[in-house]
Enzyme design. Sequence first.
Site, PDB file in Angstrom:
ATOM      1  N   GLY A 103       0.760  -1.241   0.000  1.00  0.00           N
ATOM      2  CA  GLY A 103       0.000   0.000   0.000  1.00  0.00           C
ATOM      3  C   GLY A 103       0.790   1.290   0.000  1.00  0.00           C
ATOM      4  O   GLY A 103       0.186   2.365  -0.071  1.00  0.00           O
ATOM      5  N   PRO A 128       4.257  -5.236  -1.241  1.00  0.00           N
ATOM      6  CA  PRO A 128       4.148  -4.033  -2.075  1.00  0.00           C
ATOM      7  C   PRO A 128       3.825  -4.362  -3.526  1.00  0.00           C
ATOM      8  O   PRO A 128       4.342  -5.324  -4.090  1.00  0.00           O
ATOM      9  CB  PRO A 128       5.545  -3.416  -1.972  1.00  0.00           C
ATOM     10  CG  PRO A 128       6.452  -4.582  -1.755  1.00  0.00           C
ATOM     11  CD  PRO A 128       5.659  -5.601  -0.966  1.00  0.00           C
ATOM     12  N   ARG A 185       2.093  -1.509  -6.094  1.00  0.00           N
ATOM     13  CA  ARG A 185       2.201  -0.241  -6.803  1.00  0.00           C
ATOM     14  C   ARG A 185       3.606   0.389  -6.719  1.00  0.00           C
ATOM     15  O   ARG A 185       4.152   0.828  -7.725  1.00  0.00           O
ATOM     16  CB  ARG A 185       1.195   0.748  -6.182  1.00  0.00           C
ATOM     17  CG  ARG A 185       1.083   2.089  -6.905  1.00  0.00           C
ATOM     18  CD  ARG A 185       0.293   3.087  -6.035  1.00  0.00           C
ATOM     19  NE  ARG A 185      -0.967   2.541  -5.579  1.00  0.00           N
ATOM     20  CZ  ARG A 185      -2.110   2.598  -6.255  1.00  0.00           C
ATOM     21  NH1 ARG A 185      -2.160   3.224  -7.408  1.00  0.00           N
ATOM     22  NH2 ARG A 185      -3.209   2.069  -5.759  1.00  0.00           N
ATOM     23  N   ARG A 191      -7.602   3.427 -14.475  1.00  0.00           N
ATOM     24  CA  ARG A 191      -7.513   4.150 -13.203  1.00  0.00           C
ATOM     25  C   ARG A 191      -8.212   5.512 -13.211  1.00  0.00           C
ATOM     26  O   ARG A 191      -8.910   5.848 -12.260  1.00  0.00           O
ATOM     27  CB  ARG A 191      -6.046   4.296 -12.749  1.00  0.00           C
ATOM     28  CG  ARG A 191      -5.340   2.951 -12.523  1.00  0.00           C
ATOM     29  CD  ARG A 191      -3.981   3.115 -11.853  1.00  0.00           C
ATOM     30  NE  ARG A 191      -4.125   3.689 -10.540  1.00  0.00           N
ATOM     31  CZ  ARG A 191      -3.924   4.951 -10.220  1.00  0.00           C
ATOM     32  NH1 ARG A 191      -3.494   5.802 -11.113  1.00  0.00           N
ATOM     33  NH2 ARG A 191      -4.113   5.370  -9.002  1.00  0.00           N
ATOM     34  N   CYS A 197     -16.635   4.680 -26.079  1.00  0.00           N
ATOM     35  CA  CYS A 197     -17.918   5.363 -25.998  1.00  0.00           C
ATOM     36  C   CYS A 197     -18.440   5.438 -24.566  1.00  0.00           C
ATOM     37  O   CYS A 197     -19.401   4.756 -24.197  1.00  0.00           O
ATOM     38  CB  CYS A 197     -18.924   4.684 -26.909  1.00  0.00           C
ATOM     39  SG  CYS A 197     -18.423   4.868 -28.615  1.00  0.00           S
ATOM     40  N   GLU A 198     -17.764   6.223 -23.769  1.00  0.00           N
ATOM     41  CA  GLU A 198     -18.135   6.497 -22.383  1.00  0.00           C
ATOM     42  C   GLU A 198     -17.566   7.878 -22.067  1.00  0.00           C
ATOM     43  O   GLU A 198     -16.415   8.149 -22.392  1.00  0.00           O
ATOM     44  CB  GLU A 198     -17.445   5.514 -21.411  1.00  0.00           C
ATOM     45  CG  GLU A 198     -17.860   4.078 -21.515  1.00  0.00           C
ATOM     46  CD  GLU A 198     -19.218   3.761 -20.947  1.00  0.00           C
ATOM     47  OE1 GLU A 198     -19.763   4.565 -20.177  1.00  0.00           O
ATOM     48  OE2 GLU A 198     -19.747   2.694 -21.311  1.00  0.00           O
TER      49      GLU A 198
END
Length: 406
Positions: A235, A268, A270, A306, A336-337
């Site tokens: 984290g 860990p 990220r 993300r 298409c969003e």
Amino acid sequence: MRPDYFSKNSECLWIENLELSEICEEVQTPFYIYSQASIEAAANSYLKNAGNTDLICYSVKANSNINLLKILVQLGMGFDVVSVGELKRALKAGATANKIVFSGVGKSAADLAFAAEQKIYSINIESHQEIELIKNLPNNPRISLRINPDMAANTHPYIETGKSDCKFGISETEALEIAKTYSPEEINLVGISAHIGSQITDVSLFLELAEKLKNLATHLKNLGHNIDHLDVGGGLAIDYQLEKQYDPAQLVKDLKSSITDYDLLMEPGRSIVAQSGAVVTSVITKKTNGQRDFLVVDVGMNDLMRPALYSARHAIEEIKNSDNASKEYEVVGPVCETADSFGAGHLLNADAGDQLIIYSTGAYGSSMGSNYNSRPKPAEILVSKDKYTVIRKAESFEDLIKLEEI
Ligand SMILES: *Cc1c(COP(=O)(O)O)cnc(C)c1O
């Protein structure tokens, strides 16, 4: 401070003899690009202050490409997996089973049996039900209780995992009950684990967590359980604006001074791979609607989720400067969003056909990718010393439909 490999101003971007713009001539955008040197530097910053029997288990879900896992195997890292698929990936990369921990809130009987068969370092138990399933398995697997420490990580609500009303782990009270109910002959309870969330910027939370785990460990030992390790989870944050650095080496050092009677385990994800990766994308078109100027690029939310999922903001720069003045753009993908946006207010100087680099996308980028809008997943390439290799080919249309019975 921005690592060298990410510096637009450094003479050599990524590779000694090759410019990123040259790679763009050979590999079709969009693509993920990773730096081996950067991954190794991040991993070593955890490993250098860890003891021989401590385990730094890279969290495979952050980026599960087997070629990246292999780099970490070489360095002696262990792995934290949350599915049998990830466990199989780690083994395929050459990881030794006794350096793997298996977490996850919904492990099935078959998942647990498979993990026990491999003789992994620890199965991190997240419910009473799992104990019942484990108890009857051969091999007497090593288990650890994943507690929910009821701590707020002050991060995005979707990546808070350690508050009492969150689905992960079991309460300390329940952990104690389990330790009282089952004797050391019935279960091989050897650790306590926790994971308070992701993108944690307040390092003192890890030390607070270590205190909680030590207290609980004392109780479990008094009940006769042979606790040998404490797992503080993962984290640690990275700075997506590329200005600050959170130092894993100092964190390991501080945790080692706090946890003296047990092996230290960390998970860990990220902080090992996020800043070691980037997305390279081309501008498809430029347009203005209402008051807003858009750059429409060829990477979408299906490839890099993300921003849409967590409102995350990644720094974006152009690869080559043109003569035009920079101005503020909203950078959007082709999906298409309306959520398919990498954010407004990016100061850029680019035209259709130019390439942009989206920084810090090595973690939770490709591993979260999907084929939404029938978009094939992009290639992934790894830069090692003075060369680059494609470590995952771009998907083709045939790949997309190959499992459909037509
Ligand atoms: C996702 C996860 C991690 C890694 O978190 P990062 O924020 O990427 O470091 C570690 N442990 C568990 C159990 C996880 O689910």
